[in-house]
Every structure is written in structure tokens, then in C-alpha cells.
Design a protein around this motif. Sequence first.
Motif, mmCIF file in Angstrom:
data_model
loop_
_atom_site.group_PDB
_atom_site.id
_atom_site.type_symbol
_atom_site.label_atom_id
_atom_site.label_comp_id
_atom_site.label_asym_id
_atom_site.label_seq_id
_atom_site.Cartn_x
_atom_site.Cartn_y
_atom_site.Cartn_z
ATOM 1 N N VAL A 130 30.774 45.510 28.344
ATOM 2 C CA VAL A 130 31.489 46.120 29.385
ATOM 3 C C VAL A 130 32.659 45.290 30.036
ATOM 4 O O VAL A 130 32.621 44.090 29.899
ATOM 5 C CB VAL A 130 30.329 46.280 30.302
ATOM 6 C CG1 VAL A 130 30.856 46.907 31.573
ATOM 7 C CG2 VAL A 130 29.240 46.960 30.038
ATOM 8 N N ILE A 131 33.579 46.071 30.254
ATOM 9 C CA ILE A 131 34.926 45.384 30.776
ATOM 10 C C ILE A 131 34.676 45.070 32.310
ATOM 11 O O ILE A 131 34.510 46.233 33.073
ATOM 12 C CB ILE A 131 36.146 46.124 30.659
ATOM 13 C CG1 ILE A 131 36.371 46.341 29.297
ATOM 14 C CG2 ILE A 131 37.374 45.654 31.372
ATOM 15 C CD1 ILE A 131 37.628 47.170 28.889
ATOM 16 N N HIS A 190 40.301 39.038 25.572
ATOM 17 C CA HIS A 190 38.797 38.577 25.147
ATOM 18 C C HIS A 190 38.000 39.685 25.516
ATOM 19 O O HIS A 190 36.908 39.956 24.788
ATOM 20 C CB HIS A 190 38.656 37.190 25.560
ATOM 21 C CG HIS A 190 39.309 36.121 24.621
ATOM 22 N ND1 HIS A 190 39.029 35.420 23.509
ATOM 23 C CD2 HIS A 190 40.755 35.948 24.633
ATOM 24 C CE1 HIS A 190 39.977 34.790 23.323
ATOM 25 N NE2 HIS A 190 40.937 35.064 23.504
ATOM 26 N N MET A 191 37.884 40.006 26.796
ATOM 27 C CA MET A 191 37.131 40.821 27.458
ATOM 28 C C MET A 191 37.147 42.253 26.663
ATOM 29 O O MET A 191 36.019 42.715 26.413
ATOM 30 C CB MET A 191 37.172 41.114 28.826
ATOM 31 C CG MET A 191 36.329 40.131 29.834
ATOM 32 S SD MET A 191 36.299 40.563 31.346
ATOM 33 C CE MET A 191 37.691 41.024 31.892
ATOM 34 N N PHE A 192 38.129 42.699 26.605
ATOM 35 C CA PHE A 192 38.510 44.050 25.893
ATOM 36 C C PHE A 192 37.803 44.093 24.427
ATOM 37 O O PHE A 192 37.492 44.822 24.426
ATOM 38 C CB PHE A 192 40.011 44.272 26.026
ATOM 39 C CG PHE A 192 40.425 45.557 25.421
ATOM 40 C CD1 PHE A 192 40.425 46.764 26.283
ATOM 41 C CD2 PHE A 192 40.550 45.890 24.046
ATOM 42 C CE1 PHE A 192 40.699 47.943 25.588
ATOM 43 C CE2 PHE A 192 40.974 46.991 23.763
ATOM 44 C CZ PHE A 192 40.972 48.295 24.346
ATOM 45 N N LEU A 193 37.981 43.088 23.786
ATOM 46 C CA LEU A 193 37.845 43.163 22.444
ATOM 47 C C LEU A 193 36.251 42.601 22.111
ATOM 48 O O LEU A 193 35.715 43.043 21.212
ATOM 49 C CB LEU A 193 38.566 42.039 21.648
ATOM 50 C CG LEU A 193 40.137 42.425 21.441
ATOM 51 C CD1 LEU A 193 40.747 41.273 20.774
ATOM 52 C CD2 LEU A 193 40.058 43.986 20.594
ATOM 53 N N TYR A 223 37.225 40.933 37.362
ATOM 54 C CA TYR A 223 37.353 39.726 36.736
ATOM 55 C C TYR A 223 38.562 38.778 37.419
ATOM 56 O O TYR A 223 39.532 39.388 38.098
ATOM 57 C CB TYR A 223 37.549 39.714 35.334
ATOM 58 C CG TYR A 223 39.137 39.721 34.870
ATOM 59 C CD1 TYR A 223 39.574 38.795 34.182
ATOM 60 C CD2 TYR A 223 39.826 41.180 35.102
ATOM 61 C CE1 TYR A 223 40.948 38.651 33.818
ATOM 62 C CE2 TYR A 223 41.038 40.989 34.688
ATOM 63 C CZ TYR A 223 41.821 39.973 34.083
ATOM 64 O OH TYR A 223 42.976 40.102 33.627
ATOM 65 N N THR A 224 38.259 37.642 37.279
ATOM 66 C CA THR A 224 39.477 36.467 37.793
ATOM 67 C C THR A 224 40.550 36.375 36.535
ATOM 68 O O THR A 224 39.922 35.605 35.621
ATOM 69 C CB THR A 224 38.924 35.427 38.391
ATOM 70 O OG1 THR A 224 37.973 35.713 39.234
ATOM 71 C CG2 THR A 224 40.025 34.413 38.724
ATOM 72 N N ASN A 271 48.232 47.270 31.294
ATOM 73 C CA ASN A 271 48.724 46.805 32.696
ATOM 74 C C ASN A 271 48.196 45.229 33.049
ATOM 75 O O ASN A 271 49.022 44.467 33.772
ATOM 76 C CB ASN A 271 47.949 47.745 33.866
ATOM 77 C CG ASN A 271 48.432 49.027 33.538
ATOM 78 O OD1 ASN A 271 49.732 49.272 33.306
ATOM 79 N ND2 ASN A 271 47.766 49.944 34.012
ATOM 80 N N GLU A 272 46.984 44.764 32.652
ATOM 81 C CA GLU A 272 46.679 43.330 32.961
ATOM 82 C C GLU A 272 47.520 42.378 32.220
ATOM 83 O O GLU A 272 48.013 41.443 32.799
ATOM 84 C CB GLU A 272 45.465 43.356 32.465
ATOM 85 C CG GLU A 272 44.171 43.769 33.310
ATOM 86 C CD GLU A 272 44.194 43.191 34.708
ATOM 87 O OE1 GLU A 272 44.092 41.915 35.028
ATOM 88 O OE2 GLU A 272 44.550 43.950 35.585
#
Length: 109
Positions: free
Chosen positions: A96-97, A89-92, A101-102, A26-27
Motif C-alpha cells: 500500500v502506498i 521504493h514505496m511505489f515499487l 509519507y515523509t 508528481n512526487e
Amino acid sequence: QTNLPIFKLKESTVRRRYSDFEWLRNELERESKVVVPPLPGKALLRQLPFRGDDGIFDDAFIEERKQALEQFINKVAGHPLAQNERCLHMFLQDEVIDKNYTPSKIRHT
């Protein structure tokens, strides 16, 4: 593991739920110009009681789902535009996600 220079870590291990993959998809659709591949379908029928098997805990189902999600993430991570998205990058790479986030682009340094 990756050899792509844009990722700060060349190796990372994170635990993700199906809902985390949905969040990422979705993001990426919302924030980028990437045509995001579909996720494997939800396992709604496998969650019904009295199936006579292990449902979502069946080893074959888990392995099949794992491979389908791995194909999804490999396609996404291999896309040049998606590689610049902070959510990927956060996901991988983040333990913690941060879903608050911005959204932003990653700059190759």
C-alpha cells in the motif's frame, strides 16, 4: 525484479492504478532533481459511451497501456537520483502506498 543494490527486495509484485503512477510522477518532480519522463496520456476518449468497442477494457488498449507504463517505470527506476527517493521504493515494493509519507532519501546499507 531488480539487481540494483539500493532496493531492499530483489523481487516484488504490487498492483497500481494509473492514478498511482501520476502520484509517483508528481512526487518525483516535487522532491528530486530528476527530469521525470511523461506518462502515457489519459484514456478519456476511451471512456465515452457508445463507442462500439470495449473502451478502456479493450485487450489491445490494456496491453499498450501496460507496456507504456512499464517503460515509464523502468526509465524512472534506472535513474541514479530517482533510485534514492523513498516514494519510488514505496511505489515499487510496498503493498500500500502511504501518500502521507515523509519524503526522504533512501540510504544504501
